[in-house]
Design a protein around this motif. Structure first.
Motif, PDB file in Angstrom:
ATOM      1  N   PRO A   1       0.816  -1.221   0.000  1.00  0.00           N
ATOM      2  CA  PRO A   1       0.000   0.000   0.000  1.00  0.00           C
ATOM      3  C   PRO A   1       0.849   1.270   0.000  1.00  0.00           C
ATOM      4  N   SER A   2       0.340   2.280  -0.659  1.00  0.00           N
ATOM      5  CA  SER A   2       0.975   3.592  -0.650  1.00  0.00           C
ATOM      6  C   SER A   2       0.448   4.361   0.553  1.00  0.00           C
ATOM      7  N   GLN A   3       1.334   4.930   1.326  1.00  0.00           N
ATOM      8  CA  GLN A   3       0.942   5.740   2.482  1.00  0.00           C
ATOM      9  C   GLN A   3       0.719   7.185   2.063  1.00  0.00           C
ATOM     10  N   ALA A   4       1.532   7.646   1.102  1.00  0.00           N
ATOM     11  CA  ALA A   4       1.397   9.022   0.633  1.00  0.00           C
ATOM     12  C   ALA A   4       1.967   9.133  -0.775  1.00  0.00           C
ATOM     13  N   ILE A   5       1.369  10.023  -1.552  1.00  0.00           N
ATOM     14  CA  ILE A   5       1.828  10.292  -2.915  1.00  0.00           C
ATOM     15  C   ILE A   5       1.846  11.803  -3.109  1.00  0.00           C
ATOM     16  N   SER A   6       2.967  12.299  -3.585  1.00  0.00           N
ATOM     17  CA  SER A   6       3.079  13.723  -3.892  1.00  0.00           C
ATOM     18  C   SER A   6       3.401  13.853  -5.376  1.00  0.00           C
ATOM     19  N   VAL A   7       2.564  14.600  -6.101  1.00  0.00           N
ATOM     20  CA  VAL A   7       2.727  14.747  -7.541  1.00  0.00           C
ATOM     21  C   VAL A   7       2.833  16.224  -7.891  1.00  0.00           C
ATOM     22  N   GLN A   8       3.725  16.522  -8.800  1.00  0.00           N
ATOM     23  CA  GLN A   8       3.863  17.868  -9.354  1.00  0.00           C
ATOM     24  C   GLN A   8       3.621  17.771 -10.857  1.00  0.00           C
ATOM     25  N   TYR A   9       2.771  18.644 -11.384  1.00  0.00           N
ATOM     26  CA  TYR A   9       2.451  18.670 -12.810  1.00  0.00           C
ATOM     27  C   TYR A   9       3.101  19.904 -13.430  1.00  0.00           C
TER      28      TYR A   9
ATOM     29  N   GLN B   1       9.121   8.892  -9.568  1.00  0.00           N
ATOM     30  CA  GLN B   1       8.633   8.683 -10.926  1.00  0.00           C
ATOM     31  C   GLN B   1       8.619  10.010 -11.665  1.00  0.00           C
ATOM     32  N   LYS B   2       8.837   9.923 -12.966  1.00  0.00           N
ATOM     33  CA  LYS B   2       8.698  11.115 -13.799  1.00  0.00           C
ATOM     34  C   LYS B   2       8.151  10.714 -15.157  1.00  0.00           C
ATOM     35  N   ILE B   3       7.300  11.566 -15.697  1.00  0.00           N
ATOM     36  CA  ILE B   3       6.781  11.402 -17.045  1.00  0.00           C
ATOM     37  C   ILE B   3       7.528  12.389 -17.923  1.00  0.00           C
ATOM     38  N   VAL B   4       8.029  11.887 -19.055  1.00  0.00           N
ATOM     39  CA  VAL B   4       8.831  12.689 -19.972  1.00  0.00           C
ATOM     40  C   VAL B   4       8.239  12.597 -21.375  1.00  0.00           C
ATOM     41  N   ARG B   5       8.160  13.753 -22.037  1.00  0.00           N
ATOM     42  CA  ARG B   5       7.752  13.806 -23.442  1.00  0.00           C
ATOM     43  C   ARG B   5       8.695  14.761 -24.150  1.00  0.00           C
ATOM     44  N   ASN B   6       9.299  14.279 -25.235  1.00  0.00           N
ATOM     45  CA  ASN B   6      10.250  15.090 -26.002  1.00  0.00           C
ATOM     46  C   ASN B   6      11.329  15.695 -25.105  1.00  0.00           C
ATOM     47  N   GLU B   7      11.846  14.881 -24.207  1.00  0.00           N
ATOM     48  CA  GLU B   7      12.925  15.248 -23.293  1.00  0.00           C
ATOM     49  C   GLU B   7      12.551  16.353 -22.308  1.00  0.00           C
TER      50      GLU B   7
ATOM     51  N   THR C   1       6.163  14.832 -12.070  1.00  0.00           N
ATOM     52  CA  THR C   1       7.028  14.052 -11.187  1.00  0.00           C
ATOM     53  C   THR C   1       6.208  13.575  -9.994  1.00  0.00           C
ATOM     54  N   CYS C   2       6.697  12.510  -9.371  1.00  0.00           N
ATOM     55  CA  CYS C   2       5.937  11.901  -8.282  1.00  0.00           C
ATOM     56  C   CYS C   2       6.890  11.257  -7.289  1.00  0.00           C
ATOM     57  N   LEU C   3       6.547  11.357  -6.021  1.00  0.00           N
ATOM     58  CA  LEU C   3       7.252  10.637  -4.965  1.00  0.00           C
ATOM     59  C   LEU C   3       6.200   9.851  -4.192  1.00  0.00           C
ATOM     60  N   VAL C   4       6.418   8.546  -4.078  1.00  0.00           N
ATOM     61  CA  VAL C   4       5.458   7.655  -3.425  1.00  0.00           C
ATOM     62  C   VAL C   4       6.134   6.999  -2.231  1.00  0.00           C
ATOM     63  N   LYS C   5       5.450   7.028  -1.095  1.00  0.00           N
ATOM     64  CA  LYS C   5       5.933   6.383   0.131  1.00  0.00           C
ATOM     65  C   LYS C   5       5.053   5.164   0.368  1.00  0.00           C
ATOM     66  N   SER C   6       5.681   3.983   0.372  1.00  0.00           N
ATOM     67  CA  SER C   6       4.925   2.736   0.523  1.00  0.00           C
ATOM     68  C   SER C   6       5.588   1.837   1.551  1.00  0.00           C
ATOM     69  N   THR C   7       4.844   0.828   1.946  1.00  0.00           N
ATOM     70  CA  THR C   7       5.365  -0.175   2.857  1.00  0.00           C
ATOM     71  C   THR C   7       4.877  -1.539   2.376  1.00  0.00           C
ATOM     72  N   ILE C   8       5.293  -2.586   3.049  1.00  0.00           N
ATOM     73  CA  ILE C   8       4.861  -3.944   2.704  1.00  0.00           C
ATOM     74  C   ILE C   8       4.065  -4.474   3.880  1.00  0.00           C
ATOM     75  N   LYS C   9       2.892  -4.991   3.607  1.00  0.00           N
ATOM     76  CA  LYS C   9       1.993  -5.464   4.668  1.00  0.00           C
ATOM     77  C   LYS C   9       1.539  -6.896   4.399  1.00  0.00           C
ATOM     78  N   LYS C  10       1.204  -7.572   5.475  1.00  0.00           N
ATOM     79  CA  LYS C  10       0.488  -8.846   5.448  1.00  0.00           C
ATOM     80  C   LYS C  10      -0.574  -8.696   6.524  1.00  0.00           C
ATOM     81  N   GLY C  11      -1.813  -8.502   6.074  1.00  0.00           N
ATOM     82  CA  GLY C  11      -2.862  -8.154   7.026  1.00  0.00           C
ATOM     83  C   GLY C  11      -2.514  -6.829   7.663  1.00  0.00           C
TER      84      GLY C  11
END
Length: 178
Positions: free
Chosen positions: A75-83, A111-117, A122-132
């Motif tokens: 699961p993602s705990q937080a996502i920050s995106v800049q357009y 993460q970053k999305i690029v078109r024609n260089e 851009t995005c920064l995602v904070k996630s963890t690994i869970k079982k239940g």
């Protein structure tokens, strides 16, 4: 249409060569007619594309297989995106995804999305690994995936992100005034 993009990514990722989880994963995509609001790609569609990048990383690094076997989820705990720039219908772009930092509990993905260089988003995602409700230590997944060169240097960006996240929680969760 979101599920079609995710399903196509899953199939394509299984056909691509395996990779180390610390590699940069690049996928190309095209803006579909269902992705736009009036004229440009909407924010929800961009977030879905970013999700496909994380899915590609998980499948190609073998995390998806290990997680399924162990009944783990990511699961993602937080996502920050800049357009920065819009994407228009039928335009092609590339999504770059990489793990930027791992500590004992959290995995940060850039993460970053690029078109024609040029950077589109851009995005920064904070996630963890869970079982239940249990949080799986990242060291366990690092060992199972045999990850080399684990990114353990905490960049200033991560510190700033954590500070902003704490301030947002304090204001919008703890101190919401009607």
């Amino acid at each position: 249409m979101r599920w079609i993009r995710l399903l196509l990514t899953l199939v394509k990722a299984k056909l691509k060569p395996k990779a180390n989880a610390t590699d940069t994963f690049v996928i190309s995509f095209r803006v579909w007619i269902t992705d736009i609001d009036v004229y440009i790609m909407n924010h929800a569609a961009i977030l879905t594309v970013m999700e496909t990048g994380r899915l590609d990383l998980m499948v190609r690094s073998n995390f998806f297989k290990i997680a399924s076997k162990n009944k783990w989820y990511f699961p993602s705990q937080a996502i920050s995106v800049q357009y920065y720039r819009p994407l228009k219908i039928f335009q092609k772009a590339q999504l770059h995804t990489r793990i930027s930092y791992i500590d004992e509990k959290w995995i940060y993905v850039e993460q970053k999305i690029v078109r024609n260089e040029k950077i589109v988003a851009t995005c920064l995602v904070k996630s963890t690994i869970k079982k239940g409700r249990e949080t799986i230590p990242t060291s366990e997944i690092i060992d199972l995936l045999k990850i080399k060169n684990v990114p353990t240097k905490r960049y200033d960006l991560i510190n700033t992100y954590e500070l902003e996240s704490a301030q947002m929680s304090s204001r919008l969760v703890d101190n919401w005034k009607e």
